[in-house]
Design a protein around this motif. Structure first.
Motif: not given
Lengths: 364, 301
Positions: A84-85, A107-108, A119-121, A156-159
Motif C-alpha cells: 500500500v502506498n 523501486l530503489e 525507465k520506469q521513473v 511507481v511500484a504499482r501498489p
C-alpha cells in the motif's frame, strides 16, 4: 465471500486525550473496498477518516479487529511490508533528493536495477505530466508539480492500493478541479484501487465510485455519490453532503407534520408508513410555480437573496420560523424581482422528490 | 546627498554600518595578533627569549622534517604529538556524537515544557567553573578515587587501576566538557526533522535501517557536521584538560604551544605550531562550508 482488495473487520481504535479522556476514532468498523474502485472517505475533521487511512497503511495499530489486503491478514505487519502506498497531504517529498530519486525511491528500496528503475521513473513521470523533470529538486517545483511527484512516487511500484490523504487541499480551486479529473482518469488507467480522504463533499461526489460518509468513527453511509446525495441514510449524511432542508415530524397519510404544524407532502406514500421521520428537500428541488400549476408548496418570508452566478440562493423562514434555503436557477430570474419586492415567496416542490429518513434508521 | 542613492545601495550602506563594530573588533583583536603570529613564526628565536629579525623557516622545519642542522637533528616527536592530538580530538567528536545524537531524538519528542527543562539541564554545567569540574574528575579517577576505592572494596580488582593520566582520561574529560557544544547543533537539526518524510519512507517500503540511512541521517547531517566542527576545533587546541587529566605523561598540541610560549620562551616555534593547528582547522572549515553550501540549501528547505 466478496472479492475485495481491502477488508476491515471490526476495526476499533481509541486515542487518549491530554485531559485523560478517550476519543473513539474507529468504532468496530467494517469496510470492503472493491478491486479497481475509487472510494472516498468523507467526513468532518475528527470523524476517524485519517485514522482509518493510517490503519490501512500501518501507521496506526488497531485495538481490535483485522485488516486484510488482497485476502492476506496485514493487521500485524509494519507499514514497510504492506503493498500500500500513500500520497501525503503535505506531499512529504524528500528535499535532499531529485524528482527522479524521489520517484524511484520505492523501486530503489525494492532492489530494482538502476537502468530499469530509470525507465520506469521516466514512464510514470510522463504519466503525471512531468516528463524530463528527473533532475529537478522538489523545492524548484510549484505546489501542483510537487503534488504530481508525490503521486508518481506512490504509484511507481504499482501498489495494490493507493491511499490519498487530502492531497488536493493545498491547491487552488482551478488546479484542484483539474487534478480531480486527472486523478479519476489515472485511477482507471492504472487499474488499482484508490482510497481518497477528504472533508470536501464536492470532491467526493465528483471523483468517487463510492463514498463512505464517516462520523464518530462509524460509517454512516457507504454508497454511490448519487445515492448518497439523493437518498441519504440519516440526518447527518443529509446535512453533511450538500445543502439541505430537513423537516422533523410525524408521518400521517402521505404528509409529514412537524410539531410546529409545517406540513410536507411526499410520494409514494404507502398507507402503512407512520411514526417519526425526517423529510429532506434539497434546495434545488424548490421552484417558483407558474400560474395555475398545482403542486404542494411552502410559503416563506424571504430574508436574503444571494446571486451565485448560475442561480440565486434564497434564504427564508416559514411562518413558524423554520429556516428554508432554496436555489432558483438564473434562467428563472424574472421571478426574483417580484420576490425581492414582496419579501415573500411561495416555494413549490414535487412530492416525489422529497426523501424520507425514518428515525429508527438514524444512526446518530 | 542621500537622495542620490538608490534604495538598494542605501540598504547596503545600512548593513555595512551595522557590521562595522564587529569588523573593527575582529580586525584589531583577531587579524592583528594573527599577523604578528604569522610573522613571528618565520623569525629566529632569540637566545634569551624574544625574536631575532632574520628569516628562519626552521620553526616549521622542526615540525615537518627539515630542522636547523646547526642545532639539532629532526625529531618526529612533534608530528606524533600532532597525530595524537588529532586522534584524541576525533575520539572526542565520535564519543560526544554517540551520546548526543540519540539524546537529541529523545528530547525532541518530549513536550514543550520538558524540552526546555532538558535544554536547561544541558547548559547547566556552564554555570560552574571549568577547572572545578575537571578537578572533580581527578577525585573520581585517581588511584585513591571513588572508582578505584569501590572496585577494590568489592574485590573486583586487587590493585588500583591506572585511570587518570591516560589518553582515555583526556577523552573522558573532553567529552564531558564538549557535550553541550555537540548537542545544540545536533538537536537543532533533529528537532526540525519532518517526521512525515520518515513515514513516507516507511510507506514506500524502506525498513527502519534503510530509512535511517537514506532519510534521517542525510537530513540531520548539517547538525552532525556543525557539531563535529564545533567540538573538533577547540578539542584539538585544548590544553586545560590534558594539563589536569593527562598529567605530565600525555602531551597535546595545546600544552606544547603553551609550553613554548611560557616555559621554553621560544615564541617563533610556538607560533609555528599554532599556525599548523590553525591551518588544519581552516582546511576542515573550508570542507564544511563547501559541503553544507552545496547540500544545506536542500536540507534546510
Amino acid at each position: 465471500m466478496r472479492d475485495s482488495i481491502v477488508r476491515l473487520e471490526g476495526a476499533a481504535k481509541t486515542f487518549p486525550t491530554p485531559e485523560g479522556l478517550s476519543v473513539t476514532a474507529l468504532d468496530a468498523l467494517d469496510l470492503d473496498v472493491d478491486r479497481n474502485e475509487f472510494l472516498t472517505l468523507l467526513g468532518p475533521s475528527g470523524c476517524g477518516k485519517t485514522t482509518l487511512l493510517q490503519a490501512i497503511s500501518g501507521f496506526v495499530e488497531l485495538d481490535a479487529g483485522r485488516i486484510l489486503i488482497d485476502g492476506v491478514d496485514m493487521t500485524a505487519r509494519p507499514p514497510y511490508r504492506r503493498p500500500v502506498n500513500t500520497v501525503f497531504q503535505s506531499y512529504a517529498l524528500f528535499p535532499h533528493m531529485t524528482v527522479g530519486e524521489n520517484t524511484g525511491y520505492a523501486l530503489e528500496v525494492a532492489g530494482v536495477a538502476r537502468s530499469e528503475r530509470m525507465k520506469q521513473v521516466a514512464a510514470v513521470l510522463d504519466m503525471v505530466g512531468l516528463a524530463g523533470m528527473e533532475g529537478r529538486r522538489p523545492r524548484q517545483l510549484s505546489g501542483g508539480q510537487q503534488q504530481r511527484v508525490a503521486l508518481a512516487r506512490a504509484i511507481v511500484a504499482r501498489p495494490k492500493l493507493l491511499l490519498l490523504d487530502e492531497p488536493l487541499s493545498a491547491l487552488d480551486k482551478n488546479l484542484r478541479q483539474a487534478m480531480q479529473i486527472e486523478l479519476k482518469a489515472l485511477q482507471s488507467e492504472l487499474g488499482i484501487s484508490f482510497i481518497f480522504v477528504t472533508h470536501d463533499q464536492q470532491e467526493a461526489l465528483t471523483m468517487s465510485d463510492r463514498v463512505a460518509v464517516l462520523s464518530g468513527g462509524r460509517i454512516q453511509q457507504l454508497d454511490t455519490p448519487r445515492n448518497i446525495y439523493d437518498h441519504p441514510a440519516n440526518g447527518f449524511v443529509a446535512t453533511f453532503v450538500g445543502a439541505s432542508n430537513l423537516f422533523e415530524g410525524q408521518l400521517d397519510n402521505g404528509r409529514l407534520v412537524t410539531s410546529e404544524g409545517v406540513s410536507v407532502r411526499y410520494l409514494p406514500s404507502p398507507a402503512s408508513v407512520s411514526g417519526a421521520a425526517q423529510a429532506l428537500i434539497r434546495p434545488e428541488q424548490f421552484f417558483i410555480a407558474e400560474e395555475g400549476e398545482a403542486c404542494p408548496y411552502l410559503d416563506v418570508d424571504v430574508e436574503q437573496i444571494v446571486f451565485v452566478g448560475s442561480s440565486f440562493e434564497l434564504f427564508g423562514r416559514t411562518a413558524v420560523g423554520h429556516k428554508v434555503i432554496a436555489e432558483i436557477p438564473a434562467s428563472r430570474r424574472r421571478f426574483i424581482g417580484e420576490i425581492e419586492q414582496a419579501r415573500r415567496a411561495r416555494l413549490s416542490y414535487d412530492p416525489a422528490a422529497v426523501h424520507l429518513i425514518r428515525c429508527d434508521t438514524d444512526g446518530i | 546627498m542621500a537622495s542620490d542613492l538608490s534604495p538598494a545601495s542605501r540598504r547596503r550602506m545600512q548593513l555595512a554600518l551595522l557590521l562595522t563594530p564587529v569588523s573593527l573588533f575582529f580586525a584589531v583583536f583577531f587579524l592583528g595578533p594573527l599577523a604578528i603570529m604569522i610573522a613571528t613564526s618565520f623569525l629566529a628565536p632569540g637566545l634569551y627569549g624574544g625574536v631575532e629579525w632574520v628569516f628562519y623557516p626552521h620553526n616549521y622545519g622542526r615540525i615537518l622534517g627539515f630542522a636547523d642542522p646547526a642545532f639539532e637533528d629532526f625529531d618526529p616527536v612533534y608530528i606524533s604529538i600532532f597525530l595524537r592530538s588529532l586522534k584524541i580530538a576525533a575520539f572526542t567528536v565520535i564519543a560526544t556524537l554517540l551520546v548526543c545524537y540519540p539524546a537529541a531524538f529523545c528530547i525532541a519528542r518530549l513536550s514543550e515544557r520538558s524540552k526546555n527543562f532538558c535544554l536547561f539541564l544541558i547548559t547547566l554545567p556552564f554555570f560552574a567553573s571549568l577547572i572545578v569540574r575537571l578537578f572533580i574528575w581527578v577525585l573520581i579517577l585517581r588511584q585513591t578515587g571513588i572508582v578505584n576505592e569501590m572496585l577494590l572494596a568489592t574485590g573486583v580488582i586487587d590493585r588500583p587501576l591506572e585511570l587518570i593520566y591516560t589518553d582515555g582520561a583526556i577523552v573522558l574529560g573532553m567529552v564531558y566538557i564538549f557535550i553541550p557544544f555537540m548537542f545544540m547543533p545536533v538537536y537543532a537539526s533533529v528537532e526540525k526533522l519532518d517526521w512525515t518524510l520518515v513515514r513516507a519512507s516507511l510507506d514506500l517500503g524502506a525498513g527502519p535501517i534503510r530509512t535511517f540511512l537514506r532519510i534521517i541521517l542525510p537530513l540531520t547531517s548539517p547538525g552532525i557536521a556543525g557539531g563535529a566542527i564545533i567540538v573538533f576545533i577547540p578539542a584539538l587546541g585544548n590544553f586545560v584538560v590534558p594539563a589536569v587529566l593527562g598529567g605530565a605523561k600525555v602531551m597535546m598540541l595545546g600544552n606544547l604551544i603553551e609550553q613554548q610560549f611560557l616555559s621554553a620562551r621560544n615564541w617563533p616555534f610556538g607560533s609555528a605550531l599554532a599556525m599548523m593547528v590553525m591551518s588544519v582547522m581552516l582546511v576542515m572549515l573550508f570542507v564544511y562550508v563547501i559541503a553544507t553550501g552545496r547540500r544545506g540549501a536542500d536540507v534546510t528547505n
